[in-house]
Design a protein around this motif. Sequence first.
Motif, mmCIF file in Angstrom:
data_model
loop_
_atom_site.group_PDB
_atom_site.id
_atom_site.type_symbol
_atom_site.label_atom_id
_atom_site.label_comp_id
_atom_site.label_asym_id
_atom_site.label_seq_id
_atom_site.Cartn_x
_atom_site.Cartn_y
_atom_site.Cartn_z
ATOM 1 N N ARG A 42 -9.654 17.309 13.896
ATOM 2 C CA ARG A 42 -9.847 17.748 15.285
ATOM 3 C C ARG A 42 -11.235 17.420 15.814
ATOM 4 N NH1 ARG A 42 -7.971 23.899 14.609
ATOM 5 N NH2 ARG A 42 -9.066 23.525 12.649
ATOM 6 N N ASN A 43 -12.207 17.307 14.912
ATOM 7 C CA ASN A 43 -13.600 17.101 15.296
ATOM 8 C C ASN A 43 -13.940 15.611 15.289
ATOM 9 O OD1 ASN A 43 -16.577 16.743 14.588
ATOM 10 N ND2 ASN A 43 -16.532 18.930 15.091
ATOM 11 N N VAL A 44 -14.364 15.101 16.453
ATOM 12 C CA VAL A 44 -14.650 13.673 16.583
ATOM 13 C C VAL A 44 -15.784 13.234 15.669
ATOM 14 C CG1 VAL A 44 -15.428 11.868 18.169
ATOM 15 C CG2 VAL A 44 -13.794 13.594 18.948
ATOM 16 N N ASP A 45 -16.838 14.031 15.576
ATOM 17 C CA ASP A 45 -17.983 13.661 14.739
ATOM 18 C C ASP A 45 -17.593 13.585 13.263
ATOM 19 O OD1 ASP A 45 -19.647 13.486 16.948
ATOM 20 O OD2 ASP A 45 -20.283 15.576 16.807
ATOM 21 N N LYS A 46 -16.785 14.547 12.812
ATOM 22 C CA LYS A 46 -16.339 14.518 11.419
ATOM 23 C C LYS A 46 -15.427 13.322 11.174
ATOM 24 C CE LYS A 46 -16.779 19.481 10.496
ATOM 25 N NZ LYS A 46 -16.103 20.716 10.040
ATOM 26 N N ALA A 47 -14.628 12.990 12.165
ATOM 27 C CA ALA A 47 -13.744 11.832 12.030
ATOM 28 C C ALA A 47 -14.557 10.557 11.846
ATOM 29 C CB ALA A 47 -12.854 11.719 13.262
ATOM 30 N N LYS A 48 -15.642 10.431 12.589
ATOM 31 C CA LYS A 48 -16.482 9.245 12.476
ATOM 32 C C LYS A 48 -17.082 9.112 11.083
ATOM 33 C CE LYS A 48 -17.752 8.972 17.379
ATOM 34 N NZ LYS A 48 -18.860 9.124 18.366
ATOM 35 N N VAL A 49 -17.495 10.240 10.513
ATOM 36 C CA VAL A 49 -18.059 10.205 9.163
ATOM 37 C C VAL A 49 -16.973 9.799 8.154
ATOM 38 C CG1 VAL A 49 -19.166 11.531 7.333
ATOM 39 C CG2 VAL A 49 -19.801 11.939 9.713
ATOM 40 N N LEU A 50 -15.778 10.353 8.315
ATOM 41 C CA LEU A 50 -14.681 10.001 7.413
ATOM 42 C C LEU A 50 -14.362 8.511 7.504
ATOM 43 C CD1 LEU A 50 -12.303 13.064 7.861
ATOM 44 C CD2 LEU A 50 -13.420 12.358 5.741
ATOM 45 N N ILE A 80 -18.475 17.938 6.290
ATOM 46 C CA ILE A 80 -17.123 17.590 6.718
ATOM 47 C C ILE A 80 -16.157 18.726 6.428
ATOM 48 C CG2 ILE A 80 -15.173 16.029 6.345
ATOM 49 C CD1 ILE A 80 -17.221 13.864 5.574
ATOM 50 N N SER A 81 -16.271 19.287 5.221
ATOM 51 C CA SER A 81 -15.306 20.284 4.768
ATOM 52 C C SER A 81 -15.960 21.639 4.526
ATOM 53 C CB SER A 81 -14.619 19.803 3.477
ATOM 54 O OG SER A 81 -13.967 18.561 3.688
ATOM 55 N N ASN A 82 -15.164 22.685 4.678
ATOM 56 C CA ASN A 82 -15.610 24.054 4.461
ATOM 57 C C ASN A 82 -15.842 24.297 2.969
ATOM 58 O OD1 ASN A 82 -15.908 26.875 4.393
ATOM 59 N ND2 ASN A 82 -13.712 27.216 4.459
ATOM 60 N N PRO A 83 -17.042 24.738 2.559
ATOM 61 C CA PRO A 83 -17.325 24.903 1.132
ATOM 62 C C PRO A 83 -16.853 26.222 0.524
ATOM 63 C CG PRO A 83 -19.290 25.402 2.382
ATOM 64 C CD PRO A 83 -18.249 24.955 3.378
ATOM 65 N N LYS A 127 0.830 -1.201 0.000
ATOM 66 C CA LYS A 127 0.000 0.000 0.000
ATOM 67 C C LYS A 127 0.869 1.257 0.000
ATOM 68 C CE LYS A 127 -4.331 -1.647 0.787
ATOM 69 N NZ LYS A 127 -5.584 -1.237 0.127
ATOM 70 N N THR A 128 0.339 2.321 -0.606
ATOM 71 C CA THR A 128 0.934 3.642 -0.480
ATOM 72 C C THR A 128 0.233 4.346 0.668
ATOM 73 O OG1 THR A 128 1.420 3.801 -2.851
ATOM 74 C CG2 THR A 128 1.316 5.861 -1.609
ATOM 75 N N HIS A 129 0.971 4.627 1.719
ATOM 76 C CA HIS A 129 0.390 5.264 2.904
ATOM 77 C C HIS A 129 0.437 6.780 2.722
ATOM 78 C CE1 HIS A 129 0.132 1.625 5.481
ATOM 79 N NE2 HIS A 129 1.044 1.207 4.617
ATOM 80 N N ILE A 130 -0.734 7.384 2.703
ATOM 81 C CA ILE A 130 -0.860 8.826 2.491
ATOM 82 C C ILE A 130 -1.398 9.474 3.765
ATOM 83 C CG2 ILE A 130 -1.990 10.652 1.166
ATOM 84 C CD1 ILE A 130 -2.232 8.666 -1.159
ATOM 85 N N PHE A 131 -0.682 10.456 4.267
ATOM 86 C CA PHE A 131 -1.110 11.228 5.439
ATOM 87 C C PHE A 131 -1.492 12.621 4.966
ATOM 88 C CE2 PHE A 131 0.763 14.039 8.950
ATOM 89 C CZ PHE A 131 -0.474 14.245 9.549
ATOM 90 N N LEU A 132 -2.741 13.012 5.225
ATOM 91 C CA LEU A 132 -3.241 14.311 4.772
ATOM 92 C C LEU A 132 -3.666 15.181 5.949
ATOM 93 C CD1 LEU A 132 -5.466 15.109 1.748
ATOM 94 C CD2 LEU A 132 -6.113 16.004 3.973
ATOM 95 N N ALA A 133 -3.146 16.382 5.983
ATOM 96 C CA ALA A 133 -3.568 17.393 6.953
ATOM 97 C C ALA A 133 -4.397 18.432 6.208
ATOM 98 C CB ALA A 133 -2.359 18.056 7.612
ATOM 99 N N GLY A 134 -5.620 18.667 6.673
ATOM 100 C CA GLY A 134 -6.481 19.651 6.028
ATOM 101 C C GLY A 134 -7.748 19.078 5.440
ATOM 102 N N ALA A 135 -8.151 17.888 5.876
ATOM 103 C CA ALA A 135 -9.321 17.220 5.296
ATOM 104 C C ALA A 135 -10.617 17.996 5.476
ATOM 105 C CB ALA A 135 -9.481 15.821 5.912
ATOM 106 N N THR A 136 -10.722 18.790 6.534
ATOM 107 C CA THR A 136 -11.965 19.527 6.766
ATOM 108 C C THR A 136 -11.923 20.934 6.169
ATOM 109 O OG1 THR A 136 -11.211 20.350 8.927
ATOM 110 C CG2 THR A 136 -12.392 18.243 8.892
ATOM 111 N N GLY A 137 -10.847 21.242 5.464
ATOM 112 C CA GLY A 137 -10.724 22.546 4.836
ATOM 113 C C GLY A 137 -11.288 22.577 3.425
#
Length: 339
Positions: free
Chosen positions: A40-48, A187-190, A4-14
């Motif tokens: 940072r948001n637990v609820d958004k993390a659950k949806v992701l 999840i993300s800012n539109p 697998k290619t492991h991808i770490f992304l910062a900014g998913a809710t932006g």
Amino acid sequence: MASKTHIFLAGATGYVGGSVLQRLLSHPKRDTFEITALVRNVDKAKVLNTLGVKTVIASLFDYDKVAELAANSNVVLNIADSDSVEAVKAILRGLKLRHDKTGEVPIFIHTSGTGVFMDDAAGLHDTDVVYADTNAKQIEGLPVTALHRPVDLEVVTGDKEGYVRTYIVLPPTIYGIGTGKFYDLGISNPHSIQIPLAIRKSLDRGQGGVIGEGKNIWPHVELNELTEFYILLIDATLSDPSTAHGREGYYIIENGEYRLYDIAKEYSRALYDLGKGKSPDPTPFTPDEVQKYFGGPWLGSNSRVNSERSRKLGWKPTKTIKDFLESIRPEVEAIVAGK
């Protein structure tokens, strides 16, 4: 089975990060990706999680956690913060640890911005100075005090030391309301930053505003076309290690230019038509308003660029200034409606 290619992304809710992550989930090679998002948001993390994205509850400023996540990744995408030197140092520390342990040279795609090229025009004039992403010497002549520059220098230094391949994406003014599952689910800012901010502050003062005379010039790009560039760059870096990186790894994004006044005229007219402005023509923000609303006249700066390297990579945007202008009224309507 290939690893697998492991991808770490910062900014998913932006705004941009959400669009990129959404696109990665529909990528033809999605089955080969293991994606971890910092949230940072637990609820958004659950949806992701339900969408197949691993999540870690933390912020970009939890440096030890960020370093650990980077150390476990083949690819790191920072689309969260362009100005935290310490956060980027943590990412680089983790990537160096990975290199030292495995011999792999991981990939770091960092998001900066064409704000690094800003001047102090305050909306009173334009400029003939144009920066090209193929001109490393020109970019290296920027002062260390320029916006985003301290972080960009850290990123390039990491590449120079040989333990990571770095790529810096420099978006301009981005337009278009985010669409798709991530935005529908909250999840993300539109919304983008620059023009929506000017719209909100104009709404607050009860009249469309502009910095100075609005004569300054900035580049623009539509959100989905910017997203396509990120995917193109990810694909290129994974398939071809010789893709320009480090000192040569600046990728400016633009598909045309605009004068601030022309955009201000569009949102001022829309606010007026909605009964939220006294005149269809923008009026200058007062000096006090400029400080109150923006902390300075940066919105009236010039930032002129040429995306030569990005286009050589195969990026082919089609949206024009006409599309940008037509995007303003829906943006105003959404903001007035509180969406």
